[in-house]
Design an enzyme around this catalytic site. Structure first.
Site, short mmCIF file in Angstrom:
data_model
loop_
_atom_site.label_atom_id
_atom_site.label_comp_id
_atom_site.label_asym_id
_atom_site.label_seq_id
_atom_site.Cartn_x
_atom_site.Cartn_y
_atom_site.Cartn_z
N ASN A 111 0.84 -1.21 0.00
CA ASN A 111 0.00 0.00 0.00
C ASN A 111 0.87 1.25 0.00
O ASN A 111 1.96 1.26 0.57
CB ASN A 111 -0.88 0.00 1.26
CG ASN A 111 -1.83 1.21 1.30
OD1 ASN A 111 -2.50 1.52 0.31
ND2 ASN A 111 -1.88 1.89 2.43
N HIS A 113 0.76 5.16 1.29
CA HIS A 113 0.03 6.07 2.18
C HIS A 113 0.73 7.44 2.16
O HIS A 113 1.96 7.51 2.26
CB HIS A 113 0.01 5.52 3.61
CG HIS A 113 -0.78 6.40 4.54
ND1 HIS A 113 -2.16 6.41 4.53
CD2 HIS A 113 -0.38 7.33 5.44
CE1 HIS A 113 -2.58 7.31 5.41
NE2 HIS A 113 -1.53 7.88 5.97
N GLU A 151 -3.78 -6.93 8.83
CA GLU A 151 -5.16 -6.68 9.29
C GLU A 151 -5.30 -5.35 10.02
O GLU A 151 -6.41 -4.88 10.24
CB GLU A 151 -5.65 -7.86 10.16
CG GLU A 151 -4.97 -8.05 11.50
CD GLU A 151 -3.55 -8.58 11.41
OE1 GLU A 151 -3.10 -8.96 10.30
OE2 GLU A 151 -2.86 -8.62 12.45
C1 GAR Z 1 -2.72 8.99 -3.14
O1 GAR Z 1 -2.26 10.18 -2.59
C2 GAR Z 1 -2.54 7.86 -2.15
O2 GAR Z 1 -1.37 7.97 -1.40
C3 GAR Z 1 -3.76 8.01 -1.30
O3 GAR Z 1 -4.80 8.30 -2.20
C4 GAR Z 1 -4.24 9.02 -3.32
C5 GAR Z 1 -4.69 8.34 -4.60
O4 GAR Z 1 -4.33 9.09 -5.74
N1 GAR Z 1 -4.02 6.85 -0.50
C6 GAR Z 1 -4.48 6.89 0.74
O5 GAR Z 1 -4.78 7.92 1.32
C7 GAR Z 1 -4.62 5.54 1.42
N2 GAR Z 1 -4.82 5.68 2.83
P1 GAR Z 1 -4.24 8.43 -7.18
O6 GAR Z 1 -5.58 7.75 -7.46
O7 GAR Z 1 -4.03 9.60 -8.09
O8 GAR Z 1 -3.09 7.47 -7.20
#
Ligand code: GAR
Length: 207
Positions: A111, A113, A151
């Site tokens: 993932n 973040h 998890e």
């Molecule tokens: C990204 O900034 C990613 O790090 C975040 O959502 C965005 C998706 O952008 N993820 C989270 O916050 C997960 N907890 P994208 O669709 O342009 O890749």
């Protein structure tokens, strides 16, 4: 013989991290990876257009079509097995996965973040909310973290992190953009390649 790992990328939105992965693969920076599948939990997201443009198969699996989290997990697992997927990348995938799923794919789900874990992470911290929280707290440095998924939300082992400075007049939007450009789009492809290379090399040693 070296076998590339089949990678599925899970998305829920614009898919700029998916694009960073596709671009890295296309210029030869991910020699142990083959992005063969995109799974979205929403039907109309731009990430699906990106997959189509690059001839990558995509499948939509909506949480609301399943009465329980277990059934949703099973539906996802079926699609992954049908497509012989080795590694899963959550690239802005904003739906919770159940323990059936995270246990089955232990050490195989990655993932991204948008903060330096353990700051501004866990349940409820996603997208712009993460950057708003960092600005509200007043930290001077934030960044991005790539980690394995278990998890515990955002609780798995860290693979890579990169720091990004916060500037005086940052808004959640300007900060999100800078964290993507300076950290996410760099460390996500690097991390996925690292995990795939390790698995490919282990396969050679064990044969
Ligand atoms: C990204 O900034 C990613 O790090 C975040 O959502 C965005 C998706 O952008 N993820 C989270 O916050 C997960 N907890 P994208 O669709 O342009 O890749």
């Amino acid at each position: 013989m070296l076998r590339k790992q089949n990678v599925a990328v899970f998305v829920s939105g614009g898919g700029t991290n998916l694009q960073a992965l596709i671009d890295a693969e296309n210029i030869g920076k991910m020699p142990h990876c083959n992005i063969t599948l995109v799974i979205s939990n929403k039907p109309d997201v731009f990430a699906l257009e990106r997959a189509k443009k690059h001839n990558i198969k995509s499948v939509v699996v909506e949480r609301k079509q399943y009465s329980s989290l277990q059934d949703f997990d099973t539906a996802l697992i079926d699609v992954l097995e049908e497509n012989n997927i080795d590694i899963i990348v959550l690239a802005g995938f904003l739906t919770i996965l159940g323990e059936d799923f995270t246990n089955k794919y232990a050490n195989r789900i990655i993932n991204i973040h948008p903060s330096l874990i353990p700051s501004f992470c866990g349940s409820g911290y996603y997208g712009l909310k993460v950057h708003r929280a960092a600005l509200d707290y007043g930290v001077k440095v934030t960044g991005a973290t790539v980690h394995f998924v278990n998890e515990i939300p955002d609780g798995g082992k860290i693979i890579m992190q990169k720091a990004v400075n916060i500037e005086e007049n940052d808004t959640p939007e300007t900060l999100q953009k800078r964290v993507m450009e300076e950290a996410e789009w760099i460390i996500l492809p690097q991390s996925v390649e690292k995990v795939c290379a390790e698995r490919s090399n282990n396969e050679i040693e064990n044969n």
